[in-house]
Write a protein that holds these residues in place. Structure first.
Motif, PDB file in Angstrom:
ATOM      1  N   SER A 131       0.820  -1.217   0.000  1.00 59.64           N
ATOM      2  CA  SER A 131       0.000   0.000   0.000  1.00 59.64           C
ATOM      3  C   SER A 131       0.854   1.266   0.000  1.00 59.64           C
ATOM      4  O   SER A 131       0.581   2.203  -0.758  1.00 59.64           O
ATOM      5  CB  SER A 131      -0.947  -0.006   1.199  1.00 59.64           C
ATOM      6  OG  SER A 131      -0.228  -0.116   2.413  1.00 59.64           O
ATOM      7  N   TYR A 157      -4.302  -4.105  -2.292  1.00 57.65           N
ATOM      8  CA  TYR A 157      -3.924  -3.329  -1.111  1.00 57.65           C
ATOM      9  C   TYR A 157      -4.636  -1.992  -0.995  1.00 57.65           C
ATOM     10  O   TYR A 157      -4.706  -1.438   0.107  1.00 57.65           O
ATOM     11  CB  TYR A 157      -2.412  -3.083  -1.123  1.00 57.65           C
ATOM     12  CG  TYR A 157      -1.599  -4.349  -1.071  1.00 57.65           C
ATOM     13  CD1 TYR A 157      -1.698  -5.228   0.003  1.00 57.65           C
ATOM     14  CD2 TYR A 157      -0.731  -4.689  -2.110  1.00 57.65           C
ATOM     15  CE1 TYR A 157      -0.951  -6.393   0.059  1.00 57.65           C
ATOM     16  CE2 TYR A 157       0.029  -5.854  -2.061  1.00 57.65           C
ATOM     17  CZ  TYR A 157      -0.095  -6.700  -0.980  1.00 57.65           C
ATOM     18  OH  TYR A 157       0.649  -7.861  -0.933  1.00 57.65           O
ATOM     19  N   LEU A 158      -5.151  -1.467  -2.098  1.00 54.22           N
ATOM     20  CA  LEU A 158      -5.718  -0.118  -2.066  1.00 54.22           C
ATOM     21  C   LEU A 158      -7.111  -0.029  -2.671  1.00 54.22           C
ATOM     22  O   LEU A 158      -7.588   1.070  -2.964  1.00 54.22           O
ATOM     23  CB  LEU A 158      -4.767   0.845  -2.802  1.00 54.22           C
ATOM     24  CG  LEU A 158      -3.414   1.060  -2.111  1.00 54.22           C
ATOM     25  CD1 LEU A 158      -2.421   1.714  -3.064  1.00 54.22           C
ATOM     26  CD2 LEU A 158      -3.571   1.890  -0.846  1.00 54.22           C
TER      27      LEU A 158
END
Length: 336
Positions: A14, A51-52
């Protein structure tokens, strides 16, 4: 140092992805992902859903799973690699780096076996390159969402720091300079342990007063160890000290706070880690931090209790009973 035209970021977690996306608004930027599928998603769809979520990345950001291609022609290389893997990646990429270019650590942990900070690991593996550390109260998703934030670029050489400031900042993401590399880096490392302790307090429902006490005394522990190791105590009142502690101990986005919260609710550390798709550096760092404290003859009761919970099977409730039994001394004396 000349203006930076090409940036490589190694590590597509991230934070690495967020910094690569920012860099891509100021220079030509490429991110390296170990997983070819993740690299393809970032390169082709300009997002990192693993992750985002669905947050868009800078349209100019490139991605690859080829390490040599990622750093080809780069004027600076940033390492967004967890501490446990940093040395091997640095070793692997060394033959491909242009001479003398700066390398920047984005990591916030200690190498378990050596107790070395990321900047020290990079200095050993890449000895001919200026080393800088970028750290601060930076939750990746908020930064990528465009919420105002700030960080510190720490390096002894202002001529190295200034171009790095320019390439890693936006109008809403400020980057300040600091020559205290040791203090700036230690703040980012030690606050993860305080965040685990704070999360445990919340999971145990011991109250806001207790959480405030843990955060404040945790900051005192950070400062105490930092000063013993040679850091500037004022650094711990800034972004990489107090600022990072506040963000990591209070945000629901904090991985280390989440670990502590679940420990306080009675879950085991192995079960918690198995359910996470990112590294909580405080878990890995707790033991080497306690060892560093012993080496420098510094008392860290909070870090010691966290280490006992994550490494020795002590329960969060037992840890808090242990903290309550500590005899208080002078507040000022126990900081410095």
């Amino acid at each position: 140092m000349n203006p930076i035209g090409r940036v490589a970021v190694l590590g597509a977690g991230s934070w690495g992805t967020t910094m690569a996306s920012i860099a891509a608004t100021n220079a030509q930027a490429t991110i390296w992902a170990r997983d070819p599928d993740l690299a393809a998603e970032i390169h082709g769809l300009h997002k990192n859903s693993r992750y985002l979520g669905e947050r868009p990345l800078a349209p100019g950001l490139r991605a690859t799973s080829d390490l040599e291609l990622a750093v080809a022609g780069a004027d600076v290389v940033a390492f967004g690699i967890p501490s446990r893997s940093l040395r091997q990646v640095a070793r692997d990429v060394a033959p491909f780096l242009r001479p003398d270019i700066p390398v920047v650590s984005l990591a916030k942990g200690l190498e378990r076996e050596t107790r070395l900070r990321p900047s020290q690991v990079l200095a050993q593996e890449l000895p001919d390159h200026p080393i800088a550390v970028l750290s601060g109260p930076n939750l990746a998703r908020e930064v990528l969402d465009g919420l105002a934030a700030a960080a510190v670029i720490a390096t002894p050489d202002p001529d190295v720091a200034r171009p790095l400031q320019d390439v890693f900042r936006t109008e809403l993401f400020r980057v300040y300079r600091n020559q205290d590399v040791l203090g700036s880096e230690l703040g980012g490392i030690l606050k993860n342990i305080v965040a685990i302790a704070t999360g445990m307090a919340e999971g145990l429902s011991v109250g806001d007063n207790t959480r405030a006490m843990v955060i404040t005394r945790g900051l005192a522990e950070m400062t105490r160890l930092g000063v013993a190791m040679g850091a500037d105590p004022h650094t711990f009142t800034g972004l990489t000290g107090m600022g990072d502690v506040i963000a990591t101990c209070s945000s629901t986005l904090s991985r280390n706070r989440h670990v502590g919260l679940e420990l306080g609710r009675g879950r085991g550390i192995d079960e918690i880690i198995a359910d996470m798709n990112q590294v909580a550096e405080g878990v890995v760092t707790a033991r080497p931090v306690v060892e560093l404290a012993a080496e420098h003859d510094v008392d860290l009761p909070i870090a010691t209790e966290v280490d006992a919970v994550v490494n020795e099977g002590r329960s969060a409730a037992e840890a808090y009973r242990g903290l309550r039994s500590s005899a208080p001394e002078s507040e000022k004396h126990s900081v410095a």
